[in-house]
Design an enzyme around this catalytic site. Structure first.
Site, mmCIF file in Angstrom:
data_model
loop_
_atom_site.group_PDB
_atom_site.id
_atom_site.type_symbol
_atom_site.label_atom_id
_atom_site.label_comp_id
_atom_site.label_asym_id
_atom_site.label_seq_id
_atom_site.Cartn_x
_atom_site.Cartn_y
_atom_site.Cartn_z
ATOM 1 N N SER A 103 22.865 90.903 38.833
ATOM 2 C CA SER A 103 22.414 89.956 37.977
ATOM 3 C C SER A 103 22.495 90.430 36.534
ATOM 4 C CB SER A 103 20.654 89.680 38.421
ATOM 5 O OG SER A 103 20.029 91.071 38.489
ATOM 6 N N HIS A 136 19.032 89.598 44.754
ATOM 7 C CA HIS A 136 18.416 90.049 45.889
ATOM 8 C C HIS A 136 18.834 89.232 47.198
ATOM 9 C CE1 HIS A 136 16.263 93.693 44.641
ATOM 10 N NE2 HIS A 136 16.072 93.122 43.670
ATOM 11 N N GLU A 172 18.828 98.232 44.225
ATOM 12 C CA GLU A 172 18.899 97.831 42.682
ATOM 13 C C GLU A 172 20.213 97.982 42.154
ATOM 14 O OE1 GLU A 172 17.221 95.478 41.128
ATOM 15 O OE2 GLU A 172 15.296 95.650 42.390
ATOM 16 N N HIS A 195 17.465 86.504 38.874
ATOM 17 C CA HIS A 195 17.580 88.015 39.490
ATOM 18 C C HIS A 195 17.331 88.040 40.942
ATOM 19 C CE1 HIS A 195 17.131 92.379 39.988
ATOM 20 N NE2 HIS A 195 16.046 92.202 40.645
#
Length: 530
Positions: free
Chosen positions: A425, A366, A406, A361
């Site tokens: 992700s 990110h 997010e 993730h």
């Protein structure tokens, strides 16, 4: 518009502002230099240890005169205040999130005249009040022949804070409360009360032993809950994150073949979707990550190489974390351009599912966009807004973060693309978010701040941004409406947060802008000559 003329007008205004500066103004928060007490982030040594102070504090500061010698070895009053047994039980610094201390977390700033014994008088007075001193810092004062000090302590009530202030006024020329932690009682207007927040980048070490969820502890529905080997491996990796301190080399993880195979399965499947569903910025950065950081299906990138790459691109860095932090802790770190990243990986039995952030993730969702200048600035704006924010405002910023970093979408060349890490992700939601099923609305931080969101299912609606730069400008405007009684800026040179709550700080800030604008004018003039 004549950009050069506009810049010159700013320089002129800055000069007028600077000319109005009074001869001497004390500055309460920036430029601090720690001179005493043991490092609260290291294990407390025994009282008989000759190296009571950390190595970087054992050398006395040259600017301190004999009367301001605060070495615990030569100042028994300070030693007795700093070696309070409660600080040995609590390894976190005063007021830090996760501190077990009760009461009001208080910081007081005061100025004393440079004379032999002046500091001793203050310390004796604090000892008589039975104050458990957590920290003391000093720097040269803007007032001639004076020094400024900051002390952190825990008070049971606001009356105790006033008692300390009254006592300090007997020996100090200036006494101000910087912050008082929240309590059940209403805080009076005389005491400016904001939640604790980190002032320098090393303060983020306070989060090293604190996580909100997951980490080494797994919930019963986690795929690896009954796998003893997996749990031991998680504990090993999170232990390294717990031990890490700012300035140290980032821990290197020797990933196993099984962990690399899990990463490879996720990597291969996501790369195919990213080519059609992800934003342009992400697709631009990925080849650079392959070249500079070793991204590949057969290699899990290390935090150190990725952090160096981000530092070169936008000034962002990574630091390891044991698990999920609280929203406030996590957002506060963004103000320093620091992203907390896990290093463990999801359980091999279910490579396409994880109930928590893991290295897949972080590295595939990110990390890439922190190499983009506009996204990097946008993320830092959220972090800066969170410093000292009320719980209500922090919840709003958390919601904005959720709907952007997010689960954000953006419009590019007439199409909608994904840029949120939670989407990038997640195979299922990355496909789902671009269908006609969920509702899509233009990004508005005021609406995103109060929109509820599910955390265990696909989002029913998404906010679509026109660009990262547009998001940054809108969030900056939104932050100006929050209830915090001061503004802040991040000084990248000192890696400190500067609180702009007095004229001198603003003059210094304006002077720095003036220098940048002067260089801009010079560059524009040279460009005009071509």
């Amino acid at each position: 518009m004549d950009v050069s003329a506009l810049a010159r007008s700013y320089v002129s205004a800055s000069s007028l502002f600077r000319a109005s500066r009074p001869a001497s103004i004390t500055r309460p928060l920036s430029g601090l230099r720690k001179i005493s007490t043991c490092n609260p982030l290291k294990q407390s040594p025994s009282s008989t240890s000759p190296a009571y102070l950390p190595h970087h504090q054992q050398k006395r500061l040259a600017f301190l005169k004999s009367g301001f010698n605060s070495s615990a070895a030569q100042n028994p009053v300070l030693a007795s205040l700093a070696t309070d047994k409660s600080s040995e039980r609590n390894p976190l610094p005063f007021g830090a999130p996760g501190s077990s201390d009760s009461g009001l977390r208080t910081t007081i700033y005061f100025t004393i005249v440079d004379r032999v014994g002046a500091l001793d008088e203050v310390l004796v007075a604090l000892k008589d009040l039975s104050i458990s001193l957590k920290r003391i810092e000093s720097r040269p004062s803007r007032s001639k022949h004076c020094y400024d000090f900051f002390i952190d302590f825990d008070a049971a009530t606001e009356a105790d804070v006033r008692a300390v202030m009254d006592e300090l006024k007997n020996t100090a020329s200036v006494v101000n409360v910087v912050s008082v932690g929240a309590s059940d009682a209403d805080t009076s207007a005389a005491l400016v009360s904001v939640p604790w927040f980190p002032r320098k980048i090393s303060d983020l070490d306070a989060y090293a032993t604190k996580d909100h969820a997951f980490g080494a502890q797994l919930s019963s529905d986690h795929p690896g809950f009954t796998d003893a080997a997996y749990r031991a491996r998680r504990a090993e990796i999170t232990r390294l994150a717990t031990q890490y301190r700012h300035g140290e080399p980032l821990p290197n993880i020797e990933y196993t073949d099984q962990e690399i195979a899990t990463w490879g399965a996720v990597y291969e499947k996501l790369m195919g979707l990213h080519r059609t569903h992800a934003c342009e910025e992400l697709q631009y950065v990925y080849p650079l990550l392959v070249q500079n950081c070793g991204y590949s299906p057969s290699s899990i990138p290390q935090l150190a190489s990725v952090s160096r790459f981000l530092k070169d691109c936008t000034g962002w860095t990574l630091r390891p974390v044991t698990g999920l932090l609280t929203s406030r802790d996590f957002l506060n770190a963004l103000a320093f351009r620091v992203f907390h990243s896990t290093q463990y990986i999801r359980h091999h039995s279910r490579p396409f599912y994880t109930p928590e952030p893991d290295v897949c993730h972080e590295m595939l969702g990110h990390v890439p966009l922190y190499a983009d200048p506009d996204f990097a600035e946008f993320s830092q704006e959220i972090g800066l807004a969170s410093l000292g924010a009320t719980d209500e405002d922090c919840a709003k910023l958390t919601s904005i973060y959720w709907f952007t970093v997010e689960f954000g979408l953006c419009r590019q060349k007439g199409e909608i693309k994904a840029y949120g890490a939670g989407l990038l992700s997640s195979f299922g939601e990355l496909e789902y978010c671009l269908t006609e099923k969920p509702k899509k609305v233009p990004f508005d931080p005021h609406k995103a701040a109060v929109t509820p969101y599910p955390i265990t299912e696909y989002q029913p609606h998404y906010f679509v941004a026109e660009s990262f730069r547009d998001m940054k400008d809108k969030v900056r405007e939104f932050a100006a409406t929050l209830k915090r009684p001061f503004a802040v800026r991040y000084n990248a040179l000192t890696q400190r947060i500067e609180v702009l709550d007095n004229k001198e700080d603003m003059v210094r800030f304006a002077t720095g802008i003036r220098g940048d604008l002067s260089r801009l004018i010079s560059a524009l003039d040279k460009l005009a000559e071509l």
